[in-house]
Every structure is written in C-alpha cells, then in structure tokens.
Design an enzyme around this catalytic site. Structure first.
Site: not given
Length: 244
Positions: A81, A125, A149, A189
């Site tokens: 978070g 998901d 991320d 990322k």
C-alpha cells in the site's frame, strides 16, 4: 539505527546484526540484516509508510510530476500500500489542501490489502478475463495515471522472472491504453533483461515521452528499473464503416 553510547563519547551509528537462528538459511539472515539497516526501511517506519517502495514512487513523482491534486490514479499490484499512500497525499484524495481539487485513488492487488484512508482497495487477480472491466467499473471513468508495481512470485531463474514481469507490464499497459485520459501517464516496474525492448517500442508509439529511471530508493544491486510514459496520445479512432 541510532543508539546513545553509554560511555559518554556522544552518539554513533550502530549496525544491527542478526544472529543466524537454527533452521534459518544464511541468505535469509543476510536479507533480514539488510532490511533492518536499510535507511529507507527505517525512514518508512518513522514516516508511516508501509514499505520502502513508497520512496520509489515519491522520487519518480518528484522528478516527473505526474501525481497532481485532483488526479485519478489506478495502482495495480498495490500491496502493501505504499504507492497508494503516496498517491493519496499527492492527488489530495482526503481533501486536506482545501484550496486544491480532490483526487481519487483506486488500488488493486491479488492479495488482501489493509484499508488505506483516502483510497479504494479491491482484491482481484488482474490477469483474470474480466479484470479490466471490473476495474473500469470501479473507476467509473477515465484515469490520469496508471501505475503498476506488479510482480510475479520469484522462480529463482532470472530469465523466467524477467519474462513474467514484462508480461505483467504489457497487461498493465494494455489496460492503460484503454482507460487513460489523453495526456495521461503510465508508470511501471520492469526488470532489465532484454525483453523490455518491445514494451518500450509500444509505449513510444502511444506516449510523447518515455523515460527509464532507477530512482535512488531502488537498491543498487537490483535489476529493477521504472518506465515512465507521459503524454498519452489517446485511443485511435474507430474506422468508419466500409473502411479497410
């Protein structure tokens, strides 16, 4: 960790050392020791962030300025978070800056995430067939920023891990193309390894500026880096009936 020297010679920095417990691998002990001595981990605890990763998005936003008051942000792979916490602050989701517009933050993760004040969090998901539509429904409109991320469970094989995270980035990018406002930003990322070149080419077609950055908070020995794509060009118009 700073500790007073009881000898009266002032203060000195003491490195926390972790004894190798019975049954704990040396690699686990070294990882734990590094965590306990990591300045970003220590700082996160002091400043109330859920992890050191919060400083990665802080540093990226300080450099590129994509989190603005009133902005609508989607955070994919948001656990634990930290990125959501930063986004809530930067887009003024709690309305603490009375003279600035209030933004919204929507976080999604495969695992359950403890509630974050100012953010809407869903367990999902993202690779499931209906994930995109669910997230768009929760969002209720366009987004100004899509951040990812996301990371797959480590396999121990560098090449496999690289391909898995690139696949997640591509899924996040496809979602971003569908929900971003024109001029919006995509941040993700990636792990260096070669397969990211196709992703880069795709982003350059859809954004006016694409940068690859390794922020100071990213560990030097990590292969991770972040791609920041700004100035979304917008969705291609649908062809007229009868056009090829």
């Amino acid at each position: 960790m700073t500790t007073k020297n009881t000898s009266g010679r002032g203060q000195r920095e003491l490195r926390v050392r972790v004894k190798t417990a019975k049954g704990r691998k040396l690699s686990s002990t070294l990882w734990l020791e590094r965590q306990l001595n990591d300045p970003y981990v220590i700082r996160a605890k002091k400043e109330g962030y859920r992890g050191r990763a919060a400083y990665k998005i802080l540093e990226l936003d300080d450099k590129f300025g994509f989190l603005k008051p009133g902005g609508r942000v989607v955070d994919l792979g948001c656990a634990p978070g930290g990125w959501c916490q930063v986004a809530v602050e930067r887009v003024n989701a709690l309305g603490q800056r009375k003279n600035k517009p209030e933004g919204t933050v929507l976080g999604v993760d495969l695992q359950e995430v403890e509630p974050i004040s100012g953010a809407e969090i869903h367990q999902l998901d993202f690779l499931s067939d209906d994930a995109d539509e669910k997230v768009k429904g929760w969002l209720g409109g366009r987004a100004d920023v899509v951040m990812s991320d996301m990371a797959a469970a480590a396999s121990g094989h560098k090449g496999t891990d690289h391909l898995r995270i690139i696949a997640l980035c591509e899924a996040a990018a496809a979602f971003a193309f569908d929900v971003l406002e024109e001029g919006g930003t995509f941040v993700a990322k990636v792990l260096a390894g070669g397969a990211e070149n196709e992703l880069q080419a795709l982003l350059k077609k859809n954004f006016t500026k694409v940068a690859n950055v390794k922020p100071p908070a990213s560990r030097a020995d990590s292969s991770e880096k972040f791609v920041v794509a700004m100035g979304f060009r917008g969705r291609a118009s649908e062809p007229e009936e009868g056009e090829a």
